[in-house]
Design a protein around this motif. Structure first.
Motif, short mmCIF file in Angstrom:
data_model
loop_
_atom_site.label_atom_id
_atom_site.label_comp_id
_atom_site.label_asym_id
_atom_site.label_seq_id
_atom_site.Cartn_x
_atom_site.Cartn_y
_atom_site.Cartn_z
N GLY A 80 0.82 -1.21 0.00
CA GLY A 80 0.00 0.00 0.00
C GLY A 80 0.85 1.26 0.00
N ARG B 193 -5.71 -1.48 -9.36
CA ARG B 193 -6.50 -1.29 -8.15
C ARG B 193 -7.76 -2.12 -8.23
N HIS C 248 -10.87 -3.48 -5.86
CA HIS C 248 -11.62 -3.45 -4.60
C HIS C 248 -10.80 -2.77 -3.49
N ARG C 249 -10.25 -1.61 -3.83
CA ARG C 249 -9.46 -0.79 -2.91
C ARG C 249 -8.15 -1.46 -2.50
N GLN C 250 -7.77 -2.50 -3.18
CA GLN C 250 -6.49 -3.15 -2.93
C GLN C 250 -5.56 -2.92 -4.10
#
Length: 302
Positions: free
Chosen positions: A17, A50, A52-54
């Motif tokens: 991240g 990106r 699912h917010r990953q």
């Protein structure tokens, strides 16, 4: 392509991240995001997707990560090497010893190889040396056998018997040996409590039902030596520490099975990775190996 861009990409990839990478590099998240974006734009390649917010590495990102692993791995090795060399050029090493005699050759060899390291040597006995090391007030100890070796890294230095010694003018000086029972007839000069030499001698006497009261209790080997040399009584020391440089004193072997003193070099196990401590232990091993080789060659030539 810039180094900072590759570094930003690498830390985002291994941490998973942008915020974690920013924390690791002590930068802001926008700064990290901007560096990765510039790298992708300059080479027209997507390194992350990106989902699912990953953040997930793309195939190109995976291939680049394999390269940056090697790049920053080599950088880490280079930094470790440079820091190691610097740590052995300067610094300090604190030694506490029951007798510096056991490491004189090691000290000489160590100072020749690492002249930038300042070495201090303090005096102690078995009990105080253990306390000093566990209290982090010294780095290395030189002492006799340990009751509990668990917290320590231990290197054997030598083994020698405990002997008695007296002034040449003392009535016992002409004796070829002395028994424990005979010792009780003479004034005895003993080291302070905590001395391994004294503990071993008193334990042997107690096992034999013999009382060995001291006439004088003195702190430190040199104090005992001075009192004995002045004719104050009989002292005790390991044969390796007696030396032959004082014409006032004579050694007297003790009867019976030898009381063997095993002198060791120790450090706290949790500190064994210190470069200076490692270097001193390695020097001690090299000196011991050299001494053993010289003895073997002398035996063959004889």
């Amino acid at each position: 392509m810039r180094y900072v861009q590759l570094r930003a990409f690498h830390h985002v990839a291994i941490s998973g991240g942008f915020s974690k990478a920013a924390h690791a590099l002590h930068l802001t998240q926008p700064a990290i995001s901007d560096q990765v974006r510039r790298l992708e734009e300059e080479y027209d390649v997507a390194l992350f997707s990106r989902q699912h917010r990953q953040i997930v590495l793309t195939p190109a990102g995976n291939r680049l990560l394999a390269v940056t692993h090697r790049l920053f791995g080599a950088e880490g090795e280079a930094l470790e090497l440079l820091q190691e060399e610097r740590s052995l050029r300067t610094g300090a090493l604190r030694i506490v010893a029951d007798s510096v005699h056991h490491v004189l050759d090691v000290l000489t060899a160590f100072r020749e190889r690492y002249p930038g390291i300042q070495v201090s040597v303090a005096r102690g006995n078995t009990g105080s040396i253990v306390d000093t090391l566990t209290g982090y007030d010294a780095d290395i100890g030189v002492l006799g056998e340990l009751v509990d070796e668990r917290p320590f890294e231990v290197l054997s230095l030598n083994v020698s018997p405990i002997i008695a010694f007296a002034a040449k003018s003392h009535p016992a000086a002409t004796r070829t040996s002395l028994s424990l029972a005979e010792l009780s007839d003479w004034p005895l000069i003993m080291r302070e409590r905590g001395s391994r030499t004294r503990q071993m001698l008193e334990q042997r006497a107690a096992d034999s039902g013999i009382d060995l009261p001291f006439a004088v209790e003195a702190e430190g080997r040199e104090a005992v030596r001075a009192i004995v040399a002045a004719g104050g009584g009989i002292g005790f020391v390991s044969a390796a520490e007696f030396g032959e440089d004082d014409p006032r004193l004579v050694r007297i072997p003790l009867d019976g099975p030898p009381l063997l003193m095993r002198e060791t070099l120790i450090c706290l196990r949790e500190r064994r990775h210190s470069k200076a401590i490692q270097a001193f232990f390695a020097t001690a091993q090299a000196v011991a190996a050299g001494s053993a080789g010289s003895a073997l060659r002398s035996a063959k030539s004889g």
